[in-house]
Design a protein around this motif. Structure first.
Motif, PDB file in Angstrom:
ATOM      1  N   LEU A 206       0.704  -1.085  -0.084  1.00 20.81           N
ATOM      2  CA  LEU A 206       0.262  -0.127   0.074  1.00 20.81           C
ATOM      3  C   LEU A 206       0.852   1.145   0.156  1.00 20.81           C
ATOM      4  CD1 LEU A 206      -2.631   1.438   0.388  1.00 20.81           C
ATOM      5  CD2 LEU A 206      -2.777   1.183   2.876  1.00 20.81           C
ATOM      6  N   TRP A 207       1.803   1.287   0.711  1.00 19.43           N
ATOM      7  CA  TRP A 207       2.694   2.306   0.667  1.00 19.43           C
ATOM      8  C   TRP A 207       3.405   2.591  -0.413  1.00 19.43           C
ATOM      9  CZ3 TRP A 207       7.980   3.162   0.135  1.00 19.43           C
ATOM     10  CH2 TRP A 207       8.418   4.274   0.715  1.00 19.43           C
ATOM     11  N   SER A 208       3.868   1.542  -0.897  1.00 14.61           N
ATOM     12  CA  SER A 208       4.609   1.496  -2.441  1.00 14.61           C
ATOM     13  C   SER A 208       3.679   2.083  -3.391  1.00 14.61           C
ATOM     14  CB  SER A 208       5.067  -0.042  -2.641  1.00 14.61           C
ATOM     15  OG  SER A 208       5.948  -0.406  -1.673  1.00 14.61           O
ATOM     16  N   GLN A 209       2.525   1.837  -3.459  1.00 13.70           N
ATOM     17  CA  GLN A 209       1.320   2.090  -4.371  1.00 13.70           C
ATOM     18  C   GLN A 209       1.535   3.710  -4.457  1.00 13.70           C
ATOM     19  OE1 GLN A 209      -0.045   0.951  -6.952  1.00 13.70           O
ATOM     20  NE2 GLN A 209      -0.334  -0.981  -6.662  1.00 13.70           N
ATOM     21  N   HIS A 210       1.317   4.235  -3.092  1.00 16.77           N
ATOM     22  CA  HIS A 210       1.310   5.486  -2.997  1.00 16.77           C
ATOM     23  C   HIS A 210       2.715   6.163  -3.244  1.00 16.77           C
ATOM     24  CE1 HIS A 210      -2.790   6.330  -1.407  1.00 16.77           C
ATOM     25  NE2 HIS A 210      -2.593   5.126  -0.791  1.00 16.77           N
ATOM     26  N   MET A 211       3.650   5.478  -3.131  1.00 12.90           N
ATOM     27  CA  MET A 211       5.096   6.089  -3.225  1.00 12.90           C
ATOM     28  C   MET A 211       5.290   6.400  -4.758  1.00 12.90           C
ATOM     29  SD  MET A 211       8.162   5.074  -4.588  1.00 12.90           S
ATOM     30  CE  MET A 211       9.985   5.315  -4.287  1.00 12.90           C
ATOM     31  N   VAL A 212       5.002   5.341  -5.645  1.00 13.96           N
ATOM     32  CA  VAL A 212       4.922   5.059  -6.900  1.00 13.96           C
ATOM     33  C   VAL A 212       4.132   6.330  -7.582  1.00 13.96           C
ATOM     34  CG1 VAL A 212       4.525   3.741  -9.115  1.00 13.96           C
ATOM     35  CG2 VAL A 212       5.691   3.037  -7.171  1.00 13.96           C
ATOM     36  N   ARG A 213       2.715   6.710  -7.299  1.00 12.99           N
ATOM     37  CA  ARG A 213       2.017   7.442  -7.824  1.00 12.99           C
ATOM     38  C   ARG A 213       2.293   9.017  -7.541  1.00 12.99           C
ATOM     39  NH1 ARG A 213      -0.309   2.794  -8.218  1.00 12.99           N
ATOM     40  NH2 ARG A 213      -1.949   2.685  -9.813  1.00 12.99           N
ATOM     41  N   SER A 214       3.068   9.004  -6.324  1.00 14.64           N
ATOM     42  CA  SER A 214       3.532  10.392  -5.962  1.00 14.64           C
ATOM     43  C   SER A 214       5.063  10.639  -6.469  1.00 14.64           C
ATOM     44  CB  SER A 214       3.421  10.631  -4.342  1.00 14.64           C
ATOM     45  OG  SER A 214       4.385   9.781  -3.950  1.00 14.64           O
ATOM     46  N   ARG A 215       5.483   9.716  -7.040  1.00 17.67           N
ATOM     47  CA  ARG A 215       7.109  10.046  -7.492  1.00 17.67           C
ATOM     48  C   ARG A 215       7.626   9.481  -8.604  1.00 17.67           C
ATOM     49  NH1 ARG A 215       8.474  11.786  -1.874  1.00 17.67           N
ATOM     50  NH2 ARG A 215      10.580  12.348  -2.512  1.00 17.67           N
ATOM     51  N   ALA A 216       6.774   8.780  -9.337  1.00 15.04           N
ATOM     52  CA  ALA A 216       7.130   8.263 -10.509  1.00 15.04           C
ATOM     53  C   ALA A 216       7.027   9.361 -11.785  1.00 15.04           C
ATOM     54  CB  ALA A 216       6.351   6.971 -10.972  1.00 15.04           C
ATOM     55  N   VAL A 217       7.626   9.126 -12.755  1.00 10.04           N
ATOM     56  CA  VAL A 217       7.631   9.808 -13.964  1.00 10.04           C
ATOM     57  C   VAL A 217       7.610   9.110 -15.175  1.00 10.04           C
ATOM     58  CG1 VAL A 217       8.669  12.130 -12.991  1.00 10.04           C
ATOM     59  CG2 VAL A 217      10.091  10.471 -14.021  1.00 10.04           C
ATOM     60  N   GLY A 218       6.887   9.773 -16.327  1.00  6.28           N
ATOM     61  CA  GLY A 218       6.976   9.019 -17.439  1.00  6.28           C
ATOM     62  C   GLY A 218       8.112   9.588 -18.571  1.00  6.28           C
ATOM     63  N   LEU A 219       9.016   8.823 -18.847  1.00  3.12           N
ATOM     64  CA  LEU A 219      10.097   9.352 -19.674  1.00  3.12           C
ATOM     65  C   LEU A 219       9.851   8.681 -21.124  1.00  3.12           C
ATOM     66  CD1 LEU A 219      13.107   8.885 -17.107  1.00  3.12           C
ATOM     67  CD2 LEU A 219      11.692  10.802 -17.555  1.00  3.12           C
ATOM     68  N   HIS A 220      10.282   9.410 -22.042  1.00  2.00           N
ATOM     69  CA  HIS A 220      10.164   8.889 -23.551  1.00  2.00           C
ATOM     70  C   HIS A 220      11.789   8.320 -23.859  1.00  2.00           C
ATOM     71  CE1 HIS A 220       8.510   8.345 -27.322  1.00  2.00           C
ATOM     72  NE2 HIS A 220       9.781   8.923 -27.856  1.00  2.00           N
ATOM     73  N   VAL A 221      11.962   7.149 -23.801  1.00  2.00           N
ATOM     74  CA  VAL A 221      13.309   6.410 -23.898  1.00  2.00           C
ATOM     75  C   VAL A 221      13.221   5.859 -25.105  1.00  2.00           C
ATOM     76  CG1 VAL A 221      15.021   5.209 -22.971  1.00  2.00           C
ATOM     77  CG2 VAL A 221      13.567   6.556 -21.517  1.00  2.00           C
ATOM     78  N   ARG A 222      14.079   5.923 -26.334  1.00  2.00           N
ATOM     79  CA  ARG A 222      14.337   4.984 -27.345  1.00  2.00           C
ATOM     80  C   ARG A 222      12.998   4.521 -28.074  1.00  2.00           C
ATOM     81  NH1 ARG A 222      19.484   4.147 -27.970  1.00  2.00           N
ATOM     82  NH2 ARG A 222      20.903   4.436 -26.139  1.00  2.00           N
ATOM     83  N   GLY A 223      12.087   5.744 -28.024  1.00  2.00           N
ATOM     84  CA  GLY A 223      10.835   5.454 -28.645  1.00  2.00           C
ATOM     85  C   GLY A 223       9.832   4.814 -28.029  1.00  2.00           C
ATOM     86  N   ASN A 224      10.109   4.563 -26.420  1.00  2.00           N
ATOM     87  CA  ASN A 224       9.033   4.075 -25.780  1.00  2.00           C
ATOM     88  C   ASN A 224       8.936   4.780 -24.417  1.00  2.00           C
ATOM     89  OD1 ASN A 224       8.981   1.388 -27.170  1.00  2.00           O
ATOM     90  ND2 ASN A 224      10.856   1.050 -26.357  1.00  2.00           N
ATOM     91  N   GLU A 225       7.464   4.759 -23.767  1.00  2.00           N
ATOM     92  CA  GLU A 225       7.334   5.335 -22.691  1.00  2.00           C
ATOM     93  C   GLU A 225       7.756   4.574 -21.351  1.00  2.00           C
ATOM     94  OE1 GLU A 225       6.145   8.562 -22.028  1.00  2.00           O
ATOM     95  OE2 GLU A 225       6.345   9.016 -24.164  1.00  2.00           O
ATOM     96  N   LEU A 226       8.326   5.102 -20.597  1.00  2.00           N
ATOM     97  CA  LEU A 226       8.987   4.331 -19.543  1.00  2.00           C
ATOM     98  C   LEU A 226       8.576   4.888 -18.255  1.00  2.00           C
ATOM     99  CD1 LEU A 226      10.819   1.838 -18.815  1.00  2.00           C
ATOM    100  CD2 LEU A 226      12.563   3.475 -18.832  1.00  2.00           C
ATOM    101  N   LEU A 227       7.777   4.147 -17.456  1.00  2.00           N
ATOM    102  CA  LEU A 227       7.477   4.752 -16.192  1.00  2.00           C
ATOM    103  C   LEU A 227       8.532   4.288 -15.144  1.00  2.00           C
ATOM    104  CD1 LEU A 227       5.049   6.115 -14.401  1.00  2.00           C
ATOM    105  CD2 LEU A 227       4.535   3.584 -13.787  1.00  2.00           C
TER     106      LEU A 227
END
Length: 469
Positions: A206-227
């Motif tokens: 549960l903590w990790s779900q909130h952690m990821v949603r509050s701190r992850a970013v989407g990066l465009h890397v080599r033609g792919n979207e990377l979370l």
């Protein structure tokens, strides 16, 4: 970020800074950035000066003195040295594990957020044995709980997310997390479920779900979207209007150095050493999303959203007509919820979200109207003037109920404004965020109710001359 004299990360000082700053700002950690360093504690050597730290593949320096300690390379030249703030090797980020992704996909779990959350839960359960321990201990995560001052629809969203996450945990994430943990422990010659290392728990997930949603970013890397989660980048605060930095991925054409993500200055004003770096967490994020994912709101946020749920009776009480309506919504991938933006920006009915109006029209439909849609050659829900009128009428009723619920115990928007004015400095920070959001929702609900009533009266006056389509 705090370092001791040898350049090692001092988690105790970092936590102290986070707590102090969070108390003042009620936002994610408001740090004065001068350094960006990796959090992994492995065999790579650490060196430090008063202004910079270089560790392994990651290069960090203050803007003014980077040339003195860190050689300029072709990556920085590609951005332009005057815009460079700091950079990090993507291999130091928390990236989705392809093997775990496939195993969860085989179990019917196919969202990247859950893949990352499962990985983070494993590292959280590892404690001191995790290379991410200092980072995970330092960050402050707003685990959202239903709040007595929260808007009811936000509370419903929190409860629905909890149920969905719990289902994913029980359907496979728990077992896959334990398998990942065993692989890591084997590589460190440690025993699973010993006194030192326990398996990941539901609370870790549960903590990790909130952690990821509050701190992850989407990066465009080599033609792919990377979370991914990039430690360091995630300490920047959100500015919805005028951020002074953004992140940019620089792909290594030689594949020798590795791809990097850098913070790059935007805007006209030059940043000086010690200035706070702000980024935009995403385009047009309303306060409801910010509060749910990050635990804060932006007073006066120009991006507004109000959610209006259509309350349905328990499924065992549904009649044949309601079952037919539910099936039609499912066929069109619609949910019984209405999302509306800023009413001042809606000039015509065509500006309204069509999916929301289709939901309202279906829920308000009589049997003959429903038969018209079901007998159509396609499953699209085409709305005529009577459908629009029925949708507006139901929306007005739902808004009246929402306003009644919002104001029943806490009063009108005027009362909330008085509360904020007189108690803002002494109010519990979490409660303040919810009161500000509640005030916004009260005002939006009243504005939308006025807009809808005017539409109904205007349509009736003009013999229900609403758009077809």
């Amino acid at each position: 970020m705090s370092t001791d004299g040898t350049g090692n990360f001092d988690a105790a000082k970092e936590r102290q800074v986070n707590i102090q700053d969070d108390t003042k700002t009620e936002t994610p950690s408001r740090l004065r950035w001068t350094l960006w360093k990796p959090w992994r504690k492995d065999e790579r050597s650490l060196t430090s000066t008063s202004d910079s730290v270089a560790a392994g593949r990651t290069t960090i320096s203050t803007k003014e003195k980077r040339e003195e300690h860190v050689p300029m390379d072709e990556q920085e030249e590609r951005i332009g040295s005057e815009r460079f703030l700091c950079g990090c090797d993507l291999r130091d980020a928390i990236l989705p594990d392809p093997s775990l992704r496939q195993r969860l996909l085989n179990r019917g779990i196919h969202d990247e957020w859950t893949v990352l959350a499962t990985q983070v839960a494993v590292h959280k359960s590892l404690g001191l044995h995790s290379p991410l321990h200092s980072y995970l201990e330092a960050i402050q995560i707003p685990v959202m709980e239903p709040h007595p001052d929260a808007d009811r629809d936000l509370t419903l969203a929190i409860e629905a997310s909890r149920k969905a996450w719990r289902l994913k945990w029980e359907r496979g994430c728990e077992e896959e997390a334990e398998e990942c943990l065993q692989d890591i422990l084997k590589s460190q010659s440690l025993e699973y479920n010993s006194e030192k290392v326990k398996g990941p728990t539901w609370d870790d997930f549960l903590w990790s779900q909130h952690m990821v949603r509050s701190r992850a970013v989407g990066l465009h890397v080599r033609g792919n979207e990377l979370l991914c989660v990039v430690p360091g980048l995630d300490f920047a605060n959100h500015d919805p209007v005028a951020p002074n930095a953004t992140w940019q991925v620089l792909e290594d054409p030689s594949s020798q150095q590795g791809d990097q993500v850098w913070l790059v200055q935007v805007g006209d004003r030059s940043l000086r050493d010690g200035d706070e770096i702000s980024v935009q967490y995403g385009a047009e994020k309303p306060n409801q999303e910010l509060l749910f994912n990050y635990g804060f709101v932006v007073p006066g946020n120009p991006y507004k959203t109000i959610a209006v749920h259509a309350p349905l009776p328990p499924i065992q009480e549904w009649d044949d007509l309601l079952h037919a309506k539910a099936n039609l919504l499912i066929q069109n991938k619609l949910v019984p919820r209405v999302l509306l933006g800023d009413p001042s920006k809606v000039k015509h009915s065509d500006d309204l979200p069509l999916e929301s109006m289709q939901v309202l029209a279906v829920l308000a439909a009589r049997e003959k109207d429903l038969k018209r849609w079901l007998d159509a050659t396609n499953t699209n829900i085409a709305l005529n003037s009577e459908d629009w009128m029925a949708a507006y009428t139901l929306l007005a009723w739902l808004l009246e109920n929402k306003i009644q619920w919002l104001e029943e115990k806490t009063g009108s928007p005027i009362e909330d404004r008085k509360l904020i004015k007189h108690e803002e400095s002494t109010m519990d920070p979490s409660r303040l965020q919810h009161v500000i959001h509640r005030l916004e929702q009260k005002e939006l609900a009243r504005e939308w109710l006025d807009w809808t009533r005017i539409k109904i009266l205007s349509s009736a006056k003009n013999n229900a001359s609403l758009p077809e389509g």
